[in-house]
Scaffold this motif. Structure first.
Motif, PDB file in Angstrom:
ATOM      1  N   ILE A   3       0.842  -1.205   0.000  1.00  0.00           N
ATOM      2  CA  ILE A   3       0.000   0.000   0.000  1.00  0.00           C
ATOM      3  C   ILE A   3       0.874   1.251   0.000  1.00  0.00           C
ATOM      4  O   ILE A   3       0.556   2.230  -0.675  1.00  0.00           O
ATOM      5  N   GLY A   4       1.968   1.230   0.750  1.00  0.00           N
ATOM      6  CA  GLY A   4       2.861   2.390   0.797  1.00  0.00           C
ATOM      7  C   GLY A   4       3.461   2.704  -0.559  1.00  0.00           C
ATOM      8  O   GLY A   4       3.545   3.866  -0.955  1.00  0.00           O
ATOM      9  N   LEU A   5       3.844   1.673  -1.282  1.00  0.00           N
ATOM     10  CA  LEU A   5       4.425   1.869  -2.610  1.00  0.00           C
ATOM     11  C   LEU A   5       3.381   2.401  -3.590  1.00  0.00           C
ATOM     12  O   LEU A   5       3.668   3.286  -4.398  1.00  0.00           O
ATOM     13  N   ILE A   6       2.176   1.894  -3.512  1.00  0.00           N
ATOM     14  CA  ILE A   6       1.090   2.383  -4.364  1.00  0.00           C
ATOM     15  C   ILE A   6       0.801   3.849  -4.055  1.00  0.00           C
ATOM     16  O   ILE A   6       0.640   4.665  -4.972  1.00  0.00           O
ATOM     17  N   SER A   7       0.758   4.202  -2.773  1.00  0.00           N
ATOM     18  CA  SER A   7       0.516   5.590  -2.383  1.00  0.00           C
ATOM     19  C   SER A   7       1.619   6.507  -2.893  1.00  0.00           C
ATOM     20  O   SER A   7       1.357   7.603  -3.390  1.00  0.00           O
ATOM     21  N   PHE A   8       2.855   6.064  -2.760  1.00  0.00           N
ATOM     22  CA  PHE A   8       3.984   6.857  -3.232  1.00  0.00           C
ATOM     23  C   PHE A   8       3.903   7.064  -4.742  1.00  0.00           C
ATOM     24  O   PHE A   8       4.071   8.176  -5.243  1.00  0.00           O
ATOM     25  N   ALA A   9       3.618   5.989  -5.472  1.00  0.00           N
ATOM     26  CA  ALA A   9       3.523   6.085  -6.930  1.00  0.00           C
ATOM     27  C   ALA A   9       2.389   7.022  -7.342  1.00  0.00           C
ATOM     28  O   ALA A   9       2.549   7.822  -8.275  1.00  0.00           O
ATOM     29  N   ALA A  10       1.262   6.944  -6.656  1.00  0.00           N
ATOM     30  CA  ALA A  10       0.140   7.838  -6.961  1.00  0.00           C
ATOM     31  C   ALA A  10       0.537   9.288  -6.699  1.00  0.00           C
ATOM     32  O   ALA A  10       0.209  10.184  -7.484  1.00  0.00           O
ATOM     33  N   GLY A  11       1.256   9.534  -5.618  1.00  0.00           N
ATOM     34  CA  GLY A  11       1.713  10.879  -5.302  1.00  0.00           C
ATOM     35  C   GLY A  11       2.665  11.421  -6.352  1.00  0.00           C
ATOM     36  O   GLY A  11       2.571  12.583  -6.753  1.00  0.00           O
ATOM     37  N   LEU A  36      -0.532  14.425   7.126  1.00  0.00           N
ATOM     38  CA  LEU A  36      -0.320  13.005   6.833  1.00  0.00           C
ATOM     39  C   LEU A  36       0.303  12.281   8.020  1.00  0.00           C
ATOM     40  O   LEU A  36      -0.065  11.148   8.333  1.00  0.00           O
ATOM     41  N   LEU A  37       1.236  12.932   8.690  1.00  0.00           N
ATOM     42  CA  LEU A  37       1.840  12.330   9.882  1.00  0.00           C
ATOM     43  C   LEU A  37       0.775  12.082  10.941  1.00  0.00           C
ATOM     44  O   LEU A  37       0.733  11.013  11.556  1.00  0.00           O
ATOM     45  N   GLY A  38      -0.107  13.047  11.132  1.00  0.00           N
ATOM     46  CA  GLY A  38      -1.195  12.874  12.096  1.00  0.00           C
ATOM     47  C   GLY A  38      -2.101  11.710  11.733  1.00  0.00           C
ATOM     48  O   GLY A  38      -2.536  10.947  12.598  1.00  0.00           O
ATOM     49  N   MET A  39      -2.383  11.566  10.451  1.00  0.00           N
ATOM     50  CA  MET A  39      -3.225  10.449  10.006  1.00  0.00           C
ATOM     51  C   MET A  39      -2.552   9.115  10.302  1.00  0.00           C
ATOM     52  O   MET A  39      -3.196   8.173  10.776  1.00  0.00           O
ATOM     53  N   LEU A  40      -1.258   9.028  10.037  1.00  0.00           N
ATOM     54  CA  LEU A  40      -0.530   7.781  10.289  1.00  0.00           C
ATOM     55  C   LEU A  40      -0.478   7.450  11.780  1.00  0.00           C
ATOM     56  O   LEU A  40      -0.651   6.303  12.175  1.00  0.00           O
ATOM     57  N   VAL A  41      -0.244   8.465  12.603  1.00  0.00           N
ATOM     58  CA  VAL A  41      -0.206   8.245  14.051  1.00  0.00           C
ATOM     59  C   VAL A  41      -1.573   7.790  14.547  1.00  0.00           C
ATOM     60  O   VAL A  41      -1.686   6.847  15.333  1.00  0.00           O
ATOM     61  N   GLY A  42      -2.618   8.448  14.070  1.00  0.00           N
ATOM     62  CA  GLY A  42      -3.974   8.058  14.475  1.00  0.00           C
ATOM     63  C   GLY A  42      -4.311   6.638  14.055  1.00  0.00           C
ATOM     64  O   GLY A  42      -4.887   5.868  14.820  1.00  0.00           O
ATOM     65  N   GLU A  43      -3.942   6.276  12.837  1.00  0.00           N
ATOM     66  CA  GLU A  43      -4.212   4.924  12.346  1.00  0.00           C
ATOM     67  C   GLU A  43      -3.456   3.894  13.178  1.00  0.00           C
ATOM     68  O   GLU A  43      -3.997   2.860  13.561  1.00  0.00           O
ATOM     69  N   GLY A  44      -2.192   4.193  13.480  1.00  0.00           N
ATOM     70  CA  GLY A  44      -1.398   3.283  14.302  1.00  0.00           C
ATOM     71  C   GLY A  44      -1.941   3.151  15.710  1.00  0.00           C
ATOM     72  O   GLY A  44      -1.959   2.063  16.290  1.00  0.00           O
ATOM     73  N   LEU A  45      -2.422   4.265  16.267  1.00  0.00           N
ATOM     74  CA  LEU A  45      -2.989   4.247  17.614  1.00  0.00           C
ATOM     75  C   LEU A  45      -4.233   3.373  17.671  1.00  0.00           C
ATOM     76  O   LEU A  45      -4.386   2.547  18.571  1.00  0.00           O
ATOM     77  N   ILE A  46      -5.114   3.525  16.701  1.00  0.00           N
ATOM     78  CA  ILE A  46      -6.332   2.717  16.667  1.00  0.00           C
ATOM     79  C   ILE A  46      -5.995   1.242  16.495  1.00  0.00           C
ATOM     80  O   ILE A  46      -6.563   0.382  17.168  1.00  0.00           O
ATOM     81  N   ALA A  47      -5.048   0.926  15.609  1.00  0.00           N
ATOM     82  CA  ALA A  47      -4.653  -0.466  15.401  1.00  0.00           C
ATOM     83  C   ALA A  47      -4.087  -1.061  16.695  1.00  0.00           C
ATOM     84  O   ALA A  47      -4.403  -2.194  17.045  1.00  0.00           O
ATOM     85  N   THR A  48      -3.277  -0.292  17.404  1.00  0.00           N
ATOM     86  CA  THR A  48      -2.701  -0.761  18.667  1.00  0.00           C
ATOM     87  C   THR A  48      -3.786  -0.981  19.712  1.00  0.00           C
ATOM     88  O   THR A  48      -3.801  -1.997  20.406  1.00  0.00           O
TER      89      THR A  48
END
Length: 56
Positions: A3-11, A36-48
């Motif tokens: 997913i990270g590679l797909i996101s990077f390529a789209a960007g 974007l950093l906030g989104m990643l932190v939030g996603e990681g927090l919810i997953a944890t």
């Protein structure tokens, strides 16, 4: 493909399109990266939290 590679390529693709069309990015780069950093932190927090809630 990750997913990270797909996101990077789209960007990169969007960035090239903006450059070719001479369009400025809709958000200042620093603000966009902080968001974007906030989104990643939030996603990681919810997953944890979900992992700990289901495990115990």
């Amino acid at each position: 493909m990750s997913i990270g590679l797909i996101s990077f390529a789209a960007g990169v693709l969007i960035g090239v399109m903006y450059a070719l069309l001479k369009v400025r990015s809709p958000a200042p780069p620093a603000i966009a990266l902080v968001g974007l950093l906030g989104m990643l932190v939030g996603e990681g927090l919810i997953a944890t939290l979900m992992t700990h809630t289901m495990a115990g």
